[in-house]
Design an enzyme around this catalytic site. Structure first.
Site, PDB file in Angstrom:
ATOM      1  CB  THR A 118       2.856  10.722   0.885  1.00 52.73           C
ATOM      2  OG1 THR A 118       2.725  10.285  -0.572  1.00 52.73           O
ATOM      3  CG2 THR A 118       4.481  10.857   1.096  1.00 52.73           C
ATOM      4  CB  SER A 136       4.479   7.649  -0.358  1.00 58.88           C
ATOM      5  OG  SER A 136       3.027   7.123  -1.037  1.00 58.88           O
ATOM      6  CG  LEU A 137       2.837   1.641   1.194  1.00 62.19           C
ATOM      7  CD1 LEU A 137       1.479   1.142   2.107  1.00 62.19           C
ATOM      8  CD2 LEU A 137       3.330   0.528   0.861  1.00 62.19           C
ATOM      9  CG  ASN A 138       0.924   5.910  -5.713  1.00 65.20           C
ATOM     10  OD1 ASN A 138       1.179   7.040  -5.792  1.00 65.20           O
ATOM     11  ND2 ASN A 138       0.217   5.771  -6.867  1.00 65.20           N
ATOM     12  CG  ASP A 181       3.557   7.899  -8.470  1.00 66.34           C
ATOM     13  OD1 ASP A 181       2.496   8.263  -8.363  1.00 66.34           O
ATOM     14  OD2 ASP A 181       4.543   8.046  -7.244  1.00 66.34           O
ATOM     15  CB  SER A 188       8.024  11.190  -6.563  1.00 64.44           C
ATOM     16  OG  SER A 188       7.444  11.400  -5.320  1.00 64.44           O
ATOM     17  CB  SER A 189       4.366  15.415  -5.763  1.00 66.51           C
ATOM     18  OG  SER A 189       3.816  15.573  -6.959  1.00 66.51           O
ATOM     19  N   GLY A 233       0.558  14.586   0.575  1.00 67.89           N
ATOM     20  CA  GLY A 233      -0.237  15.103  -0.081  1.00 67.89           C
ATOM     21  C   GLY A 233      -0.272  15.252  -1.618  1.00 67.89           C
TER      22      GLY A 233
END
Length: 532
Positions: free
Chosen positions: A343, A361-363, A385, A414-415, A435
Site C-alpha cells: 500500500t 493500494s492494489l492490495n 481482503d 481494510s487496515s 503495511g
C-alpha cells in the site's frame, strides 16, 4: 508541503502547489503520479481512503473508494471441494479483481474541492509515463521480488522486463506507453473514460478472456461512498480518522481510550511497561476487528460502543501490568444490542490550511501481477481482503468474520488508516502508512510518539515500532529494541519475535509555529517530504 513514498511524485504535488493549486489539486496529482513512479502500490485500478480537511469551511470529508466485489461474486466463490480456500485464485488471477475506485474518488475530490482540471493535474503523470522514468534501486528491487508473478503475464512482462527476459534493472528506463494512453483518456474525457469508455471496455474484455468476473456493467456501477469520519480526543488533541470499512479509525480510538487512563510519558517510550500496555490494547482491538468490523453498508457496526470510554474501562480491567494474557483467552467484546503489503500513503498540507491524508493500494505488491491488455493498468487482487472463509486468515494473517464475508457490491474490510490530528482547532499532524495489518499500529505509534513522548516528527518516524494483532499470539518488533526490554517482556509472558522486515512507511507532516515539518519514512527508499 507534500510527503509521499516516491520523490518524483512528491515533486509533482509541490509543483502543483507552486502553481497556485490547493492541497486537493496536489493530492490528486500525486496519486496519479504514483501510479507511474511507484507501480507496486500507486494505482488507478485499486482503491483506498481519502481524508480531507477544508479550512475555509472548517469541514472534514471522508471518501471511501475501496474496491467493490463484482455482481457475480458469491460468498463461497473461493472455497475448494475439500473446504479449503483457493488462495492462488483469489490472489494471483483475474478472479481476485474487484471494481476499482481510485479514478472515481480522485475525480470527485478534484471536482468538488479542487481548483484545477483533471487535464492540468494529470499532465505531469502522462509525461512521466510516455517519456519514461529511470529505474531506481528501490524499483529494481521490487521488480525482482515480484518477477515470478509479473513474468507470467505477457503484458506485465512486456512493460517491466528487458528483452533478455530479466526484470528492468537500476538505471534502465521504464516506459509505460499504454498507461500514458489511459491517463490521457481520463484527462480528456473524465472518469467516464475509465468506467464507461474504452478503458472500461478493454478491462472487461481482458476479464472475459482471462476468467475474471468484473464486467462493463460493474465498472459503470461503481460509486464512491461519503463517510462520517471517526473522531476522538486525546490529551488536548482532536483526531479525525477514517471509519469502516477502514478499521483503523475505530481501533486507534479504542486503544487511545485505554492509554488515556495511564501516564505513558512517565512510563517512557518503548519501555517494557509501555510496550506491554500497547500490546495488550492491540490484542483486544484486533480480536474485536475479527468479529465486528466490515462494510457499514452491509453490517450494523457498533462504532459508538467500541470507541466508548466505558468499553475502554472494561479492557483496562482485564489487563495485568505484570503478566501478558494469552490470545486464546481474549475474545471479541459483546456489543450491547441494538446499535446501529503493499500500500502507499501520501500527505499534503497547503498554505490555505487545507489537508489531505490519502492511503490507497492494489492490495499485494503489484496487485495480482496482471496488466489489463492495452491499458498499461495493473489489476488489484483486493478480493483477498474479504473473509473467503470466515475464521481463516487472509494474506496478512488477519482473521475475519461474518461481517467481512463476500457479497456482491460489498467493500472488503481494510487496515488503511489516513489520519489528521487537530490542535486548538487547527491542523497539526497528518500521517498514514502502508503495511497491511501493521498499518493501524504504525499510525498509532507515530501519534503517541508526538503527543505523549514529545518527539519531533522525524524522531517519531524513525523510532522502533512494535505490533500485536491477537493472532498469531506474539509481539512483533523491529530490530533495535534493546535486549533488556525484550527480556522483561518475555518475563511477563510475551512471545517476542524480531521482524525480518521494517514496519510501515509513514508519510507525515506537522504544522507548528507557522512552519511545515515533513518526514518521509526512511524504511522504504526513495520517499521524500518536499516543501517550498
Amino acid at each position: 508541503m507534500v510527503a509521499s513514498q516516491e520523490v518524483l511524485a512528491s515533486q509533482v504535488g509541490v509543483d502543483i502547489l507552486k502553481r497556485g493549486g490547493n492541497a486537493v489539486d496536489a493530492a490528486v496529482g500525486v496519486g496519479f503520479a504514483l501510479a507511474v513512479t511507484l507501480p507496486r502500490a500507486g494505482n488507478i485500478a485499486g482503491g483506498g481512503f481519502m481524508l480531507v480537511y477544508l479550512a475555509d469551511k472548517d469541514k472534514f470529508v471522508a471518501l471511501d473508494y475501496k474496491e467493490m466485489a463484482p455482481a457475480a461474486a458469491s460468498r463461497n466463490m473461493y472455497i475448494l471441494p475439500d473446504g479449503s480456500v483457493d488462495k492462488h485464485s483469489v490472489r494471483y488471477t483475474r478472479k481476485g479483481f474487484g471494481v476499482p475506485g481510485t479514478v472515481a474518488a480522485f475525480a470527485k475530490a478534484l471536482k468538488e474541492h479542487g481548483t484545477m482540471t483533471l487535464a492540468e493535474v494529470l499532465q505531469p503523470s502522462i509525461n512521466l509515463a510516455r517519456n519514461g522514468i529511470k529505474v531506481t534501486d528501490d524499483l529494481a528491487f521490487s521488480l525482482v521480488y515480484a518477477a515470478k508473478r509479473l513474468g507470467k503475464d505477457p503484458e506485465a512482462k512486456r512493460i517491466f522486463f528487458r528483452e533478455d527476459g530479466k526484470p528492468l534493472q537500476a538505471g534502465d528506463t521504464l516506459y509505460q506507453k499504454d498507461l500514458a494512453w489511459s491517463l490521457e483518456q481520463i484527462a480528456q474525457k473524465g472518469p467516464d473514460a475509465f468506467y464507461k469508455g474504452e478503458i472500461a471496455q478493454r478491462i472487461a474484455a481482458d476479464m472475459k478472456d482471462g476468467g475474471g468476473l468484473v464486467t462493463q456493467t460493474d465498472m459503470a456501477s461503481y460509486v464512491v461512498a461519503d463517510r462520517e469520519p471517526v473522531r476522538t480526543s486525546y490529551r488536548k488533541h482532536d483526531l479525525v480518522i477514517m471509519p469502516p470499512p477502514s478499521s483503523g479509525g475505530v481501533h486507534i480510538a479504542q486503544m487511545l481510550n485505554v492509554f488515556k487512563q495511564f501516564d505513558l510519558k512517565s512510563m517512557g517510550h518503548n519501555t517494557a511497561a509501555t510496550i506491554h500496555l500497547m500490546s495488550e490494547s492491540m490484542r483486544q482491538a484486533y480480536a474485536d476487528r475479527s468479529k465486528h468490523l466490515g462494510d457499514p453498508d452491509f453490517n450494523n457496526i457498533p462504532i459508538k460502543w467500541l470507541t466508548s470510554n466505558e468499553y475502554a474501562k472494561q479492557t483496562v480491567a482485564q489487563i495485568s501490568m505484570d503478566k501478558a494474557r494469552s490470545s486464546k483467552d481474549v475474545n471479541p467484546g459483546t456489543a450491547p444490542l441494538p446499535e446501529s503489503p503493499d500500500t502507499t500513503h501520501f500527505s499534503v498540507m497547503d498554505k490555505f490550511g487545507n489537508v489531505v491524508s490519502n492511503t490507497y493500494s492494489l492490495n499485494y505488491s503489484y496487485g495480482s501481477g496482471i496488466v489489463a491488455k492495452g491499458t498499461g493498468i495493473l489489476l488489484n487482487n483486493v478480493m483477498d481482503d474479504f473473509s473467503a472463509k470466515p475464521g481463516s486468515p487472509n494474506g496478512y494473517g488477519l482473521v475475519g468474520g461474518e461481517a467481512n464475508a463476500i457479497a456482491p457490491k460489498k467493500r472488503a474490510l481494510s487496515s488503511m488508516t489516513p489520519a489528521i490530528v487537530m490542535k486548538d482547532g487547527k491542523p497539526f499532524l497528518v500521517t498514514g502508512s502502508p503495511g497491511g495489518s501493521r498499518i493501524i499500529t504504525t499510525v498509532m505509534q507515530v501519534i503517541l510518539n508526538v503527543i505523549d513522548h514529545d518527539m519531533n516528527i522525524a524522531e517519531a518516524t524513525h523510532a522502533v515500532r512494535v505490533h500485536h494483532q491477537w493472532l498469531p499470539d506474539q509481539i512483533l518488533i523491529e530490530p533495535g529494541l534493546n535486549k533488556d526490554t525484550i527480556e522483561l517482556l518475555k518475563a511477563k509472558g510475551h512471545k517476542v519475535v524480531t521482524s525480518k522486515n521494517s514496519m510501515g512507511s509513514t508519510q507525515s507532516i506537522v504544522y507548528k509555529g507557522g512552519y511545515f515539518y515533513g518526514s518521509a519514512d526512511p524504511r522504504r527508499p526513495g520517499a521524500a517530504a518536499i516543501g517550498f
